[in-house]
Design a protein around this motif. Structure first.
Motif, PDB file in Angstrom:
ATOM      1  N   ASN A  36       2.808  -4.637   2.880  1.00 60.87           N
ATOM      2  CA  ASN A  36       1.482  -4.031   2.912  1.00 60.87           C
ATOM      3  C   ASN A  36       1.520  -2.626   3.508  1.00 60.87           C
ATOM      4  O   ASN A  36       0.827  -1.725   3.046  1.00 60.87           O
TER       5      ASN A  36
ATOM      6  N   LEU B 289       2.951  -0.389   0.866  1.00 57.04           N
ATOM      7  CA  LEU B 289       1.943  -0.167  -0.172  1.00 57.04           C
ATOM      8  C   LEU B 289       0.897   0.854   0.284  1.00 57.04           C
ATOM      9  O   LEU B 289       0.397   1.646  -0.518  1.00 57.04           O
TER      10      LEU B 289
ATOM     11  N   VAL C 101      -1.180   3.795  -1.694  1.00 57.41           N
ATOM     12  CA  VAL C 101      -2.584   3.509  -2.007  1.00 57.41           C
ATOM     13  C   VAL C 101      -3.531   4.310  -1.124  1.00 57.41           C
ATOM     14  O   VAL C 101      -4.541   4.826  -1.598  1.00 57.41           O
TER      15      VAL C 101
ATOM     16  N   GLN D 175      -8.119  -0.727   1.391  1.00 58.24           N
ATOM     17  CA  GLN D 175      -7.759  -0.786  -0.023  1.00 58.24           C
ATOM     18  C   GLN D 175      -6.537  -1.687  -0.223  1.00 58.24           C
ATOM     19  O   GLN D 175      -6.493  -2.491  -1.157  1.00 58.24           O
ATOM     20  N   VAL D 176      -5.563  -1.557   0.661  1.00 59.05           N
ATOM     21  CA  VAL D 176      -4.366  -2.403   0.590  1.00 59.05           C
ATOM     22  C   VAL D 176      -4.741  -3.853   0.879  1.00 59.05           C
ATOM     23  O   VAL D 176      -4.215  -4.770   0.244  1.00 59.05           O
TER      24      VAL D 176
ATOM     25  N   ILE E 156      -6.100  -5.301  -2.277  1.00 55.09           N
ATOM     26  CA  ILE E 156      -5.022  -5.576  -3.230  1.00 55.09           C
ATOM     27  C   ILE E 156      -4.248  -6.823  -2.810  1.00 55.09           C
ATOM     28  O   ILE E 156      -3.934  -7.684  -3.640  1.00 55.09           O
ATOM     29  N   SER E 157      -3.964  -6.940  -1.515  1.00 54.56           N
ATOM     30  CA  SER E 157      -3.236  -8.103  -0.999  1.00 54.56           C
ATOM     31  C   SER E 157      -4.002  -9.395  -1.270  1.00 54.56           C
ATOM     32  O   SER E 157      -3.432 -10.389  -1.731  1.00 54.56           O
TER      33      SER E 157
ATOM     34  N   LEU F  87      -6.406  -9.844  -3.526  1.00 53.67           N
ATOM     35  CA  LEU F  87      -6.516 -10.059  -4.964  1.00 53.67           C
ATOM     36  C   LEU F  87      -5.249 -10.724  -5.492  1.00 53.67           C
ATOM     37  O   LEU F  87      -5.313 -11.711  -6.236  1.00 53.67           O
ATOM     38  N   ALA F  88      -4.082 -10.208  -5.071  1.00 58.42           N
ATOM     39  CA  ALA F  88      -2.813 -10.809  -5.499  1.00 58.42           C
ATOM     40  C   ALA F  88      -2.707 -12.246  -4.987  1.00 58.42           C
ATOM     41  O   ALA F  88      -2.258 -13.148  -5.721  1.00 58.42           O
TER      42      ALA F  88
END
Length: 151
Positions: free
Chosen positions: A25, A28, A32, A37-38, A41-42, A44-45
């Motif tokens: 993270n 990332l 990003v 925001q990260v 994304i974390s 969501l994945a």
């Protein structure tokens, strides 16, 4: 292997992947931008991975009746997880992964000791006896040693 061993190993493995998650993270974030925001994304994945596992394992969807029996505050766990992930992404570049995770573990141990002692939020009650308190104090002392780094 006794019945408890699988649970101990699962908890150990879950803890072992946290530094990898924090490192990924943090990396990332370089691409990003903002920690939140990260975090998105974390999650969501993670949500997609969870969906795939549920699909493969053929877990049924929870019923509306079962969901209707919950209280609003039972859904806050995801928000707390979001805060945890954000806090590590935010702090790690400035204090390092070892200290960020050490503080995370110390915070977890202190809070868990209280939750266990009172059997809070539906947990099984485990008394905060002197041995358990000493264990938490040793964790805090260990984190203090990690924090005592001169640059």
């Amino acid at each position: 292997m006794n019945g408890r061993t699988i649970f101990l190993l699962a908890a150990l493995a879950g803890g072992a992947v946290l530094p990898v998650q924090v490192a990924l993270n943090t990396l990332l974030r370089r691409y990003v931008g903002e920690p939140m925001q990260v975090t998105f994304i974390s999650y969501l994945a993670g949500a997609l991975a969870s969906l795939v596992v549920c699909f493969i394992a053929q877990y049924p969807l929870p019923t509306a009746a079962a969901l209707g029996q919950t209280s609003w505050w039972m859904w806050v766990g995801g928000c707390l997880g979001t805060f945890y992930v954000w806090s590590t992404i935010f702090a790690t570049p400035k204090i390092g992964a070892a200290l960020a995770l050490g503080l995370t573990i110390a915070g977890q141990m202190i809070a868990a000791l209280f939750l266990d002692h009172y059997g809070a939020i539906g947990l099984t009650r485990f008394e905060a006896n002197p041995t358990r308190i000493t264990g938490v104090v040793l964790v805090v002392l260990g984190v203090s040693l990690v924090a005592y780094v001169k640059r």
